[in-house]
Design an enzyme around this catalytic site. Structure first.
Site, short mmCIF file in Angstrom:
data_model
loop_
_atom_site.label_atom_id
_atom_site.label_comp_id
_atom_site.label_asym_id
_atom_site.label_seq_id
_atom_site.Cartn_x
_atom_site.Cartn_y
_atom_site.Cartn_z
N GLU A 131 -4.68 -2.65 2.49
CA GLU A 131 -4.29 -1.74 1.41
C GLU A 131 -2.82 -1.38 1.58
OE1 GLU A 131 -6.91 1.57 0.95
OE2 GLU A 131 -8.69 0.33 0.73
N HIS A 141 -2.36 9.69 -6.49
CA HIS A 141 -2.75 8.29 -6.40
C HIS A 141 -2.13 7.52 -7.55
CE1 HIS A 141 -5.09 4.65 -5.98
NE2 HIS A 141 -5.55 5.10 -4.83
N ARG A 147 1.80 4.64 -0.98
CA ARG A 147 1.41 5.23 -2.25
C ARG A 147 2.51 6.05 -2.91
NH1 ARG A 147 -4.83 7.04 -0.88
NH2 ARG A 147 -5.71 4.95 -1.02
N HIS A 163 -4.67 13.26 -5.88
CA HIS A 163 -5.73 12.55 -5.16
C HIS A 163 -6.02 13.11 -3.79
CE1 HIS A 163 -8.27 9.32 -3.80
NE2 HIS A 163 -7.42 8.94 -2.88
N ARG A 189 0.07 10.18 3.17
CA ARG A 189 -1.03 9.54 3.90
C ARG A 189 -1.03 8.03 3.69
NH1 ARG A 189 -6.42 8.03 2.36
NH2 ARG A 189 -6.08 8.90 0.31
#
Length: 566
Positions: free
Chosen positions: A128, A258, A307, A368, A403
């Site tokens: 990811e 997100h 992100r 998110h 994160r």
């Protein structure tokens, strides 16, 4: 001066229970803490706001990250996490996460969690955003959180007859109880919580659970905003309760939006459908409304950049094109591969007449995850003796300003394990002792439930995706203008506009979290990670390589301090 009340307006407790530790929340962090504590202290009480299977964990799609492949290493996982955190991670906390993480995931498998595997029986690992290796384990394709929750709830159900553990469902925790203050006037050690059992719970109304250790595992703050991927329970209850009790909170301004949340129009409210980063991990692209890929020139990892990078690029591209969304293109992956790997996402998209295999899917950033929270050390201890925080509600230093994808489930798992063992040791040695609660001085607060949509609009327009000094100042004024004593009659004898009850308590928490979020976002005058300031668009390491911490003083003032990061 920004002021916050020290307790919620609520009836006096009508019943009392006692335990050695009370765990608040039933996601991966809360369930792990309760299961670890059950065999180590005489009596544990687990409180959850809805049912055991509710909460944010069950919605986690992508997976859980750990260096489980022989070709990978904790050191590589550490490097990727530090890069994603944009200079504000605590390297010691990250080292704990990545070195203990693989063992904790294997223990999760031993507890019955069934992850997807390759034909040879090894765990199937994917990649990811922000990861330079395939290290994300997943279950049911894109239903990892649901499977982890199922396994842990099954473990807890197997010991429900144990007299050493009690579970109270449908219970909203109101306040953290504290003992007599010290000479400095600050609250004394934690000695339990007050809670309200809603309808179907095993006890009625407002009660108190007295315990020398309280573990907050209450999840995030998504309902502070007009739209979020978080469930409706995510009203910041634990963060607000810790703040009222006098604990320090940190990195509150770092809210992860997100990048790829299903866009259904500007007026949509509530919990939105997340399109997992794992879709981009499998090779999907992001294009603007004119069909152009725009991330290839922004970051070497393109769509798999961290992100915050992807979210900012989307916001900027929407501004350039005048659109309110971009498009996710997974059509080249093939229908069989998509339906096998992403059945949950596919089902949710089908509800809106969309198919990843054939359609360009409209997406835009939405709230998110909260990278900040209650400041803790490496075993989950907050700055308030006896109060612990684990999972999303905690600020362990693992995430820094942003994160890394799929580190959240791992953080909850690793630090809940550590907190439980620390509590057990301190209960056994007498370092944590029962104490009698005293009422904290100062006013109590209650915001009318009807004000929630107003608070959410203020938070979305102020400390939302794109922030500025003017917008934050306007938000601060608007929040200060919301009445926080709605349970009291106004001058002239008119009746109160609200009574102490669930909607009002939740809205009060939402208001207090929005207040501290706005204050800390105004303080940090730079752009970093999940904090994007249009008036300070650059990262400023010379002045802002610090954690901004906020604490409520005994007289109610919200004070901030800057803590340098090593």
């Amino acid at each position: 001066m920004t002021a916050l009340a020290g307790r919620l307006a609520a009836p006096a407790p009508g019943w009392t229970a006692r335990a050695d530790a009370v765990v608040v929340g039933s996601g991966i962090a809360g369930l792990t803490a309760a299961l670890e504590l059950r065999t180590r202290v005489p009596r544990v009480l687990l409180v959850t706001k809805d049912r055991l299977v509710s909460g944010s964990t069950v919605w986690a799609q992508g997976g859980i990250a750990a260096a489980l492949d022989p070709a990978d290493s904790p050191e590589a996982h550490l490097r990727d996490t530090l890069v994603a955190g944009v200079g504000l991670c605590d390297p010691r906390a990250v080292e704990v996460l990545v070195t203990e993480g693989p063992a904790r995931v294997r223990e999760l498998v031993a507890r019955g969690a069934v992850f997807d595997t390759e034909p040879d029986g090894t765990l199937s690992l994917t990649r990811e955003g922000g990861h330079h290796a395939d290290r994300v384990a997943h279950a049911g394709g894109d239903a990892t959180g649901a499977e982890i929750s199922r396994a842990l709830v099954a473990q807890l159900a197997a010991v429900r007859a144990d007299p050493g553990i009690e579970v109270i469902e449908h219970a909203l925790v109101l306040d953290v109880l504290t003992a007599a203050p010290g000479r400095d006037g600050r609250p004394g050690p934690v000695c339990g919580v007050t809670l309200h059992v809603i309808g179907e719970g095993s006890r009625d109304g407002v009660g108190a659970v007295l315990a020398p250790a309280v573990v907050l595992a209450t999840g995030g703050i998504g309902q502070v905003f007009r739209s979020s991927t978080n469930p409706v329970q995510a009203t910041g209850d634990g963060l607000a309760a810790a703040l009222r009790a006098g604990a320090a909170v940190g990195d509150v301004e770092f809210v992860q939006f997100h990048p790829t949340v299903l866009w259904l129009g500007a007026g949509v409210k509530g919990q939105l459908a997340l399109i997992s980063e794992a879709v981009r991990g499998e090779g999907a692209h992001l294009v603007d409304v004119d069909g152009h890929r725009f991330l290839t020139g922004v970051h070497p990892l393109a769509e798999l950049a961290p992100r915050d990078v992807v979210a900012k690029a989307i916001v900027r591209q929407m501004a350039r094109t005048g659109a309110d969304h971009v498009l996710l293109d997974a059509r080249h992956l093939g229908a069989d591969r998509i339906r096998r790997r992403f059945p949950t996402i596919g089902a949710r998209l089908a509800e809106h007449g969309l198919d990843l295999a054939t359609d360009l899917v409209p997406v835009a950033p939405a709230q998110h995850y909260h990278s900040g929270g209650v400041v803790t050390d490496l075993v989950g201890r907050s700055t308030l003796p006896g109060l612990y925080a684990v999972g999303e509600v905690a600020c362990t230093g693992v995430h820094g300003a942003n994160r890394l994808a799929s580190n959240s489930l791992l953080e909850g798992l690793v630090f809940a394990h550590r907190a439980a063992h620390d509590i057990a040791h301190r209960v056994e040695t007498g370092a944590l002792r029962p104490a009698e609660p005293v009422e904290r001085p100062g006013p109590e607060a209650l915001v009318a439930g009807a004000a929630r949509s107003r608070v959410q609009r203020i938070a979305t327009d102020g400390p939302g995706v794109l922030r500025s000094a003017a917008g934050l100042a306007a938000a601060e004024r608007a929040l200060a203008g919301i009445r926080t004593d709605a349970h009291r009659a106004v001058e002239g004898g008119e009746r109160p506009v609200a009574d102490p009850q669930v909607a009002e308590w939740e809205t009060t928490n939402v208001h207090q979290v929005a207040t501290v979020l706005t204050a800390t976002a105004a303080t940090r005058r730079e752009t970093r990670g999940g904090h994007l300031r249009s008036d300070h668009p650059d990262r400023d390491d010379a002045r802002w390589l610090v954690r901004v911490e906020a604490t409520r003083t005994p007289d109610g003032e919200l004070v901030q301090r800057r803590v340098p990061q090593d």
